[in-house]
Design a protein around this motif. Structure first.
Motif, mmCIF file in Angstrom:
data_model
loop_
_atom_site.group_PDB
_atom_site.id
_atom_site.type_symbol
_atom_site.label_atom_id
_atom_site.label_comp_id
_atom_site.label_asym_id
_atom_site.label_seq_id
_atom_site.Cartn_x
_atom_site.Cartn_y
_atom_site.Cartn_z
ATOM 1 N N PHE A 1 1.071 -1.413 0.034
ATOM 2 C CA PHE A 1 -0.233 0.015 -0.120
ATOM 3 C C PHE A 1 1.046 1.345 -0.087
ATOM 4 N N THR A 2 0.452 2.475 -0.388
ATOM 5 C CA THR A 2 0.903 3.494 -0.415
ATOM 6 C C THR A 2 0.411 4.526 0.610
ATOM 7 N N SER A 3 -0.625 4.198 1.241
ATOM 8 C CA SER A 3 -1.248 4.977 2.302
ATOM 9 C C SER A 3 -1.963 4.249 3.409
ATOM 10 N N GLY A 4 -1.975 4.680 4.415
ATOM 11 C CA GLY A 4 -3.031 3.983 5.624
ATOM 12 C C GLY A 4 -4.463 3.849 5.236
ATOM 13 N N LYS A 5 -4.812 5.192 4.455
ATOM 14 C CA LYS A 5 -6.063 5.132 4.012
ATOM 15 C C LYS A 5 -6.616 4.130 3.097
ATOM 16 N N GLU A 6 -5.580 3.921 1.976
ATOM 17 C CA GLU A 6 -5.630 2.957 1.025
ATOM 18 C C GLU A 6 -5.911 1.731 1.542
ATOM 19 N N ALA A 7 -5.005 1.173 2.747
ATOM 20 C CA ALA A 7 -5.022 -0.049 3.217
ATOM 21 C C ALA A 7 -6.166 -0.154 3.913
ATOM 22 N N VAL A 8 -6.779 0.909 4.709
ATOM 23 C CA VAL A 8 -7.910 0.701 5.488
ATOM 24 C C VAL A 8 -9.292 0.522 4.667
ATOM 25 N N SER A 9 -9.055 1.224 3.530
ATOM 26 C CA SER A 9 -10.206 0.902 2.744
ATOM 27 C C SER A 9 -10.240 -0.389 2.283
ATOM 28 N N VAL B 1 -2.385 -0.429 11.130
ATOM 29 C CA VAL B 1 -2.545 0.674 10.052
ATOM 30 C C VAL B 1 -3.042 1.879 10.873
ATOM 31 N N THR B 2 -4.135 1.673 11.547
ATOM 32 C CA THR B 2 -5.013 2.761 11.992
ATOM 33 C C THR B 2 -4.291 3.335 13.369
ATOM 34 N N VAL B 3 -3.287 2.647 14.029
ATOM 35 C CA VAL B 3 -2.754 3.231 15.262
ATOM 36 C C VAL B 3 -1.953 4.584 14.727
ATOM 37 N N PHE B 4 -1.480 4.389 13.525
ATOM 38 C CA PHE B 4 -0.692 5.386 13.044
ATOM 39 C C PHE B 4 -1.586 6.812 12.613
ATOM 40 N N SER B 5 -2.977 6.663 12.881
ATOM 41 C CA SER B 5 -3.654 7.853 12.704
ATOM 42 C C SER B 5 -3.465 8.747 13.614
ATOM 43 N N GLN B 6 -2.857 8.263 14.561
ATOM 44 C CA GLN B 6 -2.477 9.260 15.656
ATOM 45 C C GLN B 6 -1.501 10.423 15.433
ATOM 46 N N TYR B 7 -0.627 9.921 14.535
ATOM 47 C CA TYR B 7 0.453 10.821 14.001
ATOM 48 C C TYR B 7 0.188 11.515 12.852
ATOM 49 N N LYS B 8 0.318 12.610 12.808
ATOM 50 C CA LYS B 8 0.026 13.165 11.588
ATOM 51 C C LYS B 8 1.433 13.714 10.753
ATOM 52 N N ASP B 9 2.702 13.018 11.506
ATOM 53 C CA ASP B 9 4.139 13.424 10.682
ATOM 54 C C ASP B 9 4.411 11.961 9.944
ATOM 55 N N CYS B 10 3.488 11.334 9.728
ATOM 56 C CA CYS B 10 3.827 9.977 9.108
ATOM 57 C C CYS B 10 3.695 10.020 7.563
ATOM 58 N N PRO B 11 4.844 10.367 6.773
ATOM 59 C CA PRO B 11 4.868 10.648 5.256
ATOM 60 C C PRO B 11 4.039 9.642 4.563
ATOM 61 N N GLY B 12 3.427 10.280 3.529
ATOM 62 C CA GLY B 12 2.622 9.367 2.507
ATOM 63 C C GLY B 12 1.494 8.802 3.159
ATOM 64 N N ASP B 13 1.091 9.205 4.386
ATOM 65 C CA ASP B 13 -0.339 8.621 4.998
ATOM 66 C C ASP B 13 -1.317 9.858 4.673
ATOM 67 N N LYS B 14 -2.444 9.260 4.665
ATOM 68 C CA LYS B 14 -3.783 10.240 4.558
ATOM 69 C C LYS B 14 -4.696 10.238 5.976
ATOM 70 N N LEU B 15 -4.316 9.443 6.749
ATOM 71 C CA LEU B 15 -4.957 9.406 8.020
ATOM 72 C C LEU B 15 -4.370 10.391 8.881
ATOM 73 N N SER B 16 -5.176 11.117 9.575
ATOM 74 C CA SER B 16 -4.614 12.133 10.457
ATOM 75 C C SER B 16 -5.487 11.937 11.834
ATOM 76 N N PRO B 17 -5.155 12.569 12.925
ATOM 77 C CA PRO B 17 -5.990 12.952 14.128
ATOM 78 C C PRO B 17 -7.463 13.670 13.730
ATOM 79 N N HIS B 18 -7.488 14.470 12.596
ATOM 80 C CA HIS B 18 -8.727 15.049 12.465
ATOM 81 C C HIS B 18 -9.215 14.020 11.455
ATOM 82 N N GLU B 19 -9.108 12.996 10.878
ATOM 83 C CA GLU B 19 -9.731 12.078 9.892
ATOM 84 C C GLU B 19 -9.820 10.585 10.734
ATOM 85 N N PRO B 20 -10.235 10.379 11.790
ATOM 86 C CA PRO B 20 -9.974 8.976 12.394
ATOM 87 C C PRO B 20 -11.158 7.925 11.773
#
Length: 289
Positions: free
Chosen positions: A146-154, A259-278
């Motif tokens: 996967f290229t992003s957490g959002k892609e993996a979670v989907s 994968v979703t545990v990294f949604s806590q960290y907004k500094d993970c490059p290439g990911d589209k999950l952030s604390p504002h988009e749980p």
């Protein structure tokens, strides 16, 4: 924490996240695939299996069904042959208690022959959801990590949904009214046809194949059940597929959690999950009953 330490921690998180997305995810999905392929051998998914050179385990299974009361009396007694998602052969004797003013009482016998099978929709549905999950897993494995957490979670949400539906199709039978049972196309497989005051049904409930017998009467223009009897038998491969669906679900959920545990960290490059988009509550939960 100093700026240098924060940068080092952020870099370590990023490396771990990339490893999960690019390597760990493929390992987990390969495990899921192996479980689902083994599960699919119990279903008549001929094209899916033949294209991969996998032997199918579907074979005729004969079972004796009966219900015996303490008095020794039986209302249901017979032999049933299950082939994949079909009752392909059956010979059942039924005893209906006499009810004044009705003719659908006494002893009767009906059979099902191989040229006119009783189809078990629950198993067909489970097989269809299983096939859908296999297609999704194979497509992702062909594409790579996967290229992003959002892609993996989907993708994982799609797999979890299909596998939950497959599992629930077997574990929890859908309730049907007497009218639905009487109008079912499966009743055409019974020979001779049963009287209007009698309805029967084959269905799956978790690890068991159930045969239900209903004696109905007309009251105020409505059908009412005056008696209900059932006989059930354990089918070993039902238990096998429930265990495998559960194992595949757990693998998917574990990967999703990583994968979703990294949604806590907004500094993970290439990911589209952030604390504002749980992930939504529905996306975080897997139903296992």
């Amino acid at each position: 924490m100093s700026s240098a330490s924060e940068s080092e921690a952020s870099c370590a998180l990023s490396k771990e996240f990339r490893w999960i997305l690019e390597q760990e995810s493929l390992r987990a999905l390969q495990n899921v695939k192996e479980i689902l392929v083994e599960c699919s051998r119990r279903f008549p998914l001929h094209l899916t299996l033949e294209n991969r050179g996998i032997d199918n385990l579907v074979k005729p299974d004969k079972f004796i069904i009966s219900n015996v009361f303490e008095s020794g009396q039986t209302n249901i007694k017979g032999m049933v042959t299950l082939l994949g998602d079909n009752i392909c052969d059956a010979d059942v004797n039924l005893r209906i208690p006499a009810v004044k003013g009705q003719h659908g009482a006494g002893l009767m016998r009906t059979i099902i022959q191989p040229d006119n099978c009783w189809k078990l929709q629950q198993l067909q549905d489970a097989g269809n959801f299983l096939s859908k999950a296999l297609v999704e897993v194979n497509r992702r494995l062909d594409m790579g990590g996967f290229t992003s957490g959002k892609e993996a979670v989907s993708l994982l949400n799609t797999l979890i949904s299909s596998l939950n539906e497959a599992r629930m199709s077997i574990v929890v039978p859908k309730r049907k009214t007497i009218e639905e049972l009487r109008r079912s196309i499966n009743t055409k497989s019974l020979n001779p046809p049963l009287p209007a005051e009698v309805a029967v049904s084959f269905y799956v409930h978790a690890t068991k194949l159930v045969f239900a017998l209903y004696h109905v009467s007309h009251s105020s223009r409505k059908l009412e059940i005056t008696d209900r009897f059932q006989a059930e038998v354990s089918v070993p491969w039902f238990s096998d597929v429930i265990v495998m669906f559960t194992a595949a679900l757990q693998h998917c959920q574990q990967l999703k959690d990583k994968v979703t545990v990294f949604s806590q960290y907004k500094d993970c490059p290439g990911d589209k999950l952030s604390p504002h988009e749980p992930a939504s509550t529905a996306e975080r939960e897997v139903i296992l009953v």
